[in-house]
Design a protein around this motif. Structure first.
Motif, PDB file in Angstrom:
ATOM      1  N   LYS A  82      16.437  -9.528  -5.188  1.00 57.43           N
ATOM      2  CA  LYS A  82      16.214 -10.753  -4.140  1.00 57.43           C
ATOM      3  C   LYS A  82      16.073 -10.388  -2.586  1.00 57.43           C
ATOM      4  O   LYS A  82      15.178 -11.163  -2.076  1.00 57.43           O
ATOM      5  CB  LYS A  82      17.705 -11.494  -4.295  1.00 57.43           C
ATOM      6  N   LEU A  83      16.335  -9.179  -2.223  1.00 62.71           N
ATOM      7  CA  LEU A  83      16.185  -8.984  -0.813  1.00 62.71           C
ATOM      8  C   LEU A  83      14.667  -8.415  -1.155  1.00 62.71           C
ATOM      9  O   LEU A  83      13.824  -8.895   0.326  1.00 62.71           O
ATOM     10  CB  LEU A  83      16.937  -7.718  -0.598  1.00 62.71           C
ATOM     11  N   LYS A  84      14.055  -7.654  -1.913  1.00 62.98           N
ATOM     12  CA  LYS A  84      12.702  -7.415  -2.062  1.00 62.98           C
ATOM     13  C   LYS A  84      11.918  -8.578  -2.143  1.00 62.98           C
ATOM     14  O   LYS A  84      10.824  -8.553  -1.128  1.00 62.98           O
ATOM     15  CB  LYS A  84      12.496  -6.449  -3.229  1.00 62.98           C
ATOM     16  N   LEU A  85      12.087  -9.440  -2.687  1.00 60.50           N
ATOM     17  CA  LEU A  85      11.611 -10.817  -2.766  1.00 60.50           C
ATOM     18  C   LEU A  85      11.260 -11.802  -1.562  1.00 60.50           C
ATOM     19  O   LEU A  85      10.360 -12.079  -1.140  1.00 60.50           O
ATOM     20  CB  LEU A  85      11.787 -11.741  -3.825  1.00 60.50           C
ATOM     21  N   THR A  86      12.710 -11.488  -0.808  1.00 61.84           N
ATOM     22  CA  THR A  86      12.656 -12.384   0.413  1.00 61.84           C
ATOM     23  C   THR A  86      11.839 -11.623   1.443  1.00 61.84           C
ATOM     24  O   THR A  86      11.099 -12.105   2.109  1.00 61.84           O
ATOM     25  CB  THR A  86      13.953 -12.135   0.961  1.00 61.84           C
ATOM     26  N   VAL A  87      11.791 -10.421   1.562  1.00 63.27           N
ATOM     27  CA  VAL A  87      10.872  -9.565   2.545  1.00 63.27           C
ATOM     28  C   VAL A  87       9.560  -9.658   2.196  1.00 63.27           C
ATOM     29  O   VAL A  87       8.567  -9.978   3.000  1.00 63.27           O
ATOM     30  CB  VAL A  87      11.255  -7.968   2.520  1.00 63.27           C
ATOM     31  N   ARG A  88       9.053  -9.489   0.912  1.00 61.56           N
ATOM     32  CA  ARG A  88       7.823  -9.850   0.627  1.00 61.56           C
ATOM     33  C   ARG A  88       7.290 -11.083   1.186  1.00 61.56           C
ATOM     34  O   ARG A  88       6.100 -11.276   1.421  1.00 61.56           O
ATOM     35  CB  ARG A  88       7.660  -9.664  -1.049  1.00 61.56           C
ATOM     36  N   SER A  89       8.108 -12.264   0.923  1.00 57.69           N
ATOM     37  CA  SER A  89       7.649 -13.649   1.294  1.00 57.69           C
ATOM     38  C   SER A  89       7.252 -13.555   2.738  1.00 57.69           C
ATOM     39  O   SER A  89       6.475 -14.269   3.071  1.00 57.69           O
ATOM     40  CB  SER A  89       8.945 -14.592   0.793  1.00 57.69           C
ATOM     41  N   LEU A  90       8.453 -12.901   3.678  1.00 57.85           N
ATOM     42  CA  LEU A  90       7.813 -12.944   4.982  1.00 57.85           C
ATOM     43  C   LEU A  90       6.755 -12.191   5.137  1.00 57.85           C
ATOM     44  O   LEU A  90       6.057 -12.679   6.208  1.00 57.85           O
ATOM     45  CB  LEU A  90       9.306 -12.040   5.727  1.00 57.85           C
ATOM     46  N   LEU A  91       6.461 -11.096   4.639  1.00 56.76           N
ATOM     47  CA  LEU A  91       5.216 -10.239   4.860  1.00 56.76           C
ATOM     48  C   LEU A  91       4.259 -11.149   4.503  1.00 56.76           C
ATOM     49  O   LEU A  91       3.045 -10.983   5.170  1.00 56.76           O
ATOM     50  CB  LEU A  91       5.249  -8.999   4.126  1.00 56.76           C
ATOM     51  N   SER A  92       4.048 -11.930   3.616  1.00 55.96           N
ATOM     52  CA  SER A  92       2.840 -12.842   3.120  1.00 55.96           C
ATOM     53  C   SER A  92       2.826 -13.746   4.125  1.00 55.96           C
ATOM     54  O   SER A  92       1.606 -14.348   3.963  1.00 55.96           O
ATOM     55  CB  SER A  92       3.193 -12.925   1.511  1.00 55.96           C
ATOM     56  N   GLY A  93       3.745 -14.126   4.920  1.00 53.06           N
ATOM     57  CA  GLY A  93       3.732 -15.388   5.615  1.00 53.06           C
ATOM     58  C   GLY A  93       3.088 -14.990   7.100  1.00 53.06           C
ATOM     59  O   GLY A  93       2.617 -14.049   7.379  1.00 53.06           O
ATOM     60  N   ALA A  94       3.664 -15.563   8.060  1.00 54.47           N
ATOM     61  CA  ALA A  94       3.594 -15.433   9.401  1.00 54.47           C
ATOM     62  C   ALA A  94       4.058 -14.276   9.901  1.00 54.47           C
ATOM     63  O   ALA A  94       3.452 -13.742  10.949  1.00 54.47           O
ATOM     64  CB  ALA A  94       4.053 -16.789  10.192  1.00 54.47           C
ATOM     65  N   PHE A  95       4.834 -13.479   9.409  1.00 56.84           N
ATOM     66  CA  PHE A  95       5.385 -12.373   9.880  1.00 56.84           C
ATOM     67  C   PHE A  95       4.944 -11.014   9.271  1.00 56.84           C
ATOM     68  O   PHE A  95       5.265  -9.890   9.512  1.00 56.84           O
ATOM     69  CB  PHE A  95       7.019 -12.197   9.642  1.00 56.84           C
ATOM     70  N   GLY A  96       3.657 -11.015   8.599  1.00 53.97           N
ATOM     71  CA  GLY A  96       3.343  -9.858   7.782  1.00 53.97           C
ATOM     72  C   GLY A  96       2.609  -8.894   8.892  1.00 53.97           C
ATOM     73  O   GLY A  96       2.473  -7.979   8.414  1.00 53.97           O
ATOM     74  N   SER A  97       2.240  -9.254  10.268  1.00 55.70           N
ATOM     75  CA  SER A  97       1.887  -8.179  10.958  1.00 55.70           C
ATOM     76  C   SER A  97       2.940  -7.586  11.905  1.00 55.70           C
ATOM     77  O   SER A  97       2.825  -6.783  12.872  1.00 55.70           O
ATOM     78  CB  SER A  97       0.842  -8.868  11.911  1.00 55.70           C
ATOM     79  N   ASP A  98       4.428  -7.792  11.528  1.00 55.55           N
ATOM     80  CA  ASP A  98       5.278  -7.383  12.238  1.00 55.55           C
ATOM     81  C   ASP A  98       5.561  -5.946  11.915  1.00 55.55           C
ATOM     82  O   ASP A  98       6.019  -5.570  10.808  1.00 55.55           O
ATOM     83  CB  ASP A  98       6.718  -8.163  12.281  1.00 55.55           C
ATOM     84  N   LYS A  99       5.406  -4.982  12.978  1.00 51.63           N
ATOM     85  CA  LYS A  99       5.709  -3.657  12.745  1.00 51.63           C
ATOM     86  C   LYS A  99       6.803  -3.017  12.241  1.00 51.63           C
ATOM     87  O   LYS A  99       6.996  -2.323  11.312  1.00 51.63           O
ATOM     88  CB  LYS A  99       4.877  -2.714  13.809  1.00 51.63           C
ATOM     89  N   ASP A 100       7.972  -3.728  12.799  1.00 51.08           N
ATOM     90  CA  ASP A 100       9.092  -3.529  12.743  1.00 51.08           C
ATOM     91  C   ASP A 100       9.630  -3.969  11.235  1.00 51.08           C
ATOM     92  O   ASP A 100      10.329  -3.166  10.633  1.00 51.08           O
ATOM     93  CB  ASP A 100      10.190  -4.169  13.689  1.00 51.08           C
ATOM     94  N   LEU A 101       9.101  -5.079  10.824  1.00 53.35           N
ATOM     95  CA  LEU A 101       9.588  -5.491   9.265  1.00 53.35           C
ATOM     96  C   LEU A 101       8.760  -4.763   8.669  1.00 53.35           C
ATOM     97  O   LEU A 101       9.154  -4.207   7.326  1.00 53.35           O
ATOM     98  CB  LEU A 101       9.142  -6.865   9.177  1.00 53.35           C
ATOM     99  N   LEU A 102       7.692  -4.159   8.554  1.00 54.24           N
ATOM    100  CA  LEU A 102       6.705  -3.217   7.867  1.00 54.24           C
ATOM    101  C   LEU A 102       7.448  -2.025   7.599  1.00 54.24           C
ATOM    102  O   LEU A 102       7.726  -1.383   6.585  1.00 54.24           O
ATOM    103  CB  LEU A 102       5.442  -3.161   8.314  1.00 54.24           C
ATOM    104  N   ASP A 103       8.018  -1.446   8.812  1.00 55.41           N
ATOM    105  CA  ASP A 103       8.559  -0.092   8.863  1.00 55.41           C
ATOM    106  C   ASP A 103      10.084  -0.202   7.901  1.00 55.41           C
ATOM    107  O   ASP A 103      10.473   0.556   7.289  1.00 55.41           O
ATOM    108  CB  ASP A 103       8.962   0.275  10.173  1.00 55.41           C
ATOM    109  N   LEU A 104      10.766  -1.389   8.266  1.00 52.06           N
ATOM    110  CA  LEU A 104      11.906  -1.420   7.459  1.00 52.06           C
ATOM    111  C   LEU A 104      11.755  -1.486   5.980  1.00 52.06           C
ATOM    112  O   LEU A 104      12.418  -0.893   5.266  1.00 52.06           O
ATOM    113  CB  LEU A 104      12.372  -2.835   7.837  1.00 52.06           C
ATOM    114  N   CYS A 105      10.645  -2.152   5.648  1.00 55.15           N
ATOM    115  CA  CYS A 105      10.157  -2.250   4.215  1.00 55.15           C
ATOM    116  C   CYS A 105       9.856  -0.971   3.619  1.00 55.15           C
ATOM    117  O   CYS A 105      10.150  -0.564   2.701  1.00 55.15           O
ATOM    118  CB  CYS A 105       9.071  -3.186   4.104  1.00 55.15           C
ATOM    119  N   LEU A 106       9.180  -0.179   4.518  1.00 56.53           N
ATOM    120  CA  LEU A 106       8.851   1.205   4.052  1.00 56.53           C
ATOM    121  C   LEU A 106       9.813   2.226   3.912  1.00 56.53           C
ATOM    122  O   LEU A 106       9.814   2.910   2.964  1.00 56.53           O
ATOM    123  CB  LEU A 106       7.396   1.896   4.681  1.00 56.53           C
ATOM    124  N   ASP A 107      10.833   2.320   4.987  1.00 54.10           N
ATOM    125  CA  ASP A 107      11.633   3.390   5.034  1.00 54.10           C
ATOM    126  C   ASP A 107      12.840   2.839   4.261  1.00 54.10           C
ATOM    127  O   ASP A 107      13.571   3.805   3.850  1.00 54.10           O
ATOM    128  CB  ASP A 107      11.858   3.279   6.706  1.00 54.10           C
TER     129      ASP A 107
END
Length: 109
Positions: free
Chosen positions: A48-73
């Motif tokens: 559920k958490l992964k899907l929520t984050v994936r949804s954010l990344l595919s939307g307006a927040f897809g270029s947020d470096k902090d969110l990308l780092d959180l996902c990867l790390d």
């Protein structure tokens, strides 16, 4: 500051979580209301958490470096399982409580 959370029952795997990761979790409220009323954290909650984050990344927040780092790390770390999420929630609760207490002290001053 960097924290380590245990990612498996035996303690042989861990995931490093920085204060920046915790701030990103707070900014997007990713852990708020994640766990149901039964309090059980299992692989479906991790998904559920992964899907929520994936949804954010595919939307307006897809270029947020902090969110990308959180996902990867952290979120998509190969060791992230239910026990890791349990420890992440505990760490986040402790960290968030200390931040809220600090903010309350600053408001009083």
């Amino acid at each position: 500051m960097t924290h380590k959370i245990q990612a498996n029952a035996s303690g042989t795997r861990s995931i490093e979580v920085s204060d920046q990761h915790l701030q990103t979790l707070r900014r997007y409220q990713l852990l708020d209301n994640l766990v149901g009323s039964d309090g059980i954290i299992d692989e479906t909650i991790v998904d559920k958490l992964k899907l929520t984050v994936r949804s954010l990344l595919s939307g307006a927040f897809g270029s947020d470096k902090d969110l990308l780092d959180l996902c990867l790390d952290v979120i998509y770390n190969k060791h992230m399982k239910a026990i890791g999420l349990t420890h992440l929630l505990s760490l986040y609760d402790e960290w968030n409580s200390s931040i809220e207490a600090e903010e309350a002290r600053e408001e009083e001053a």
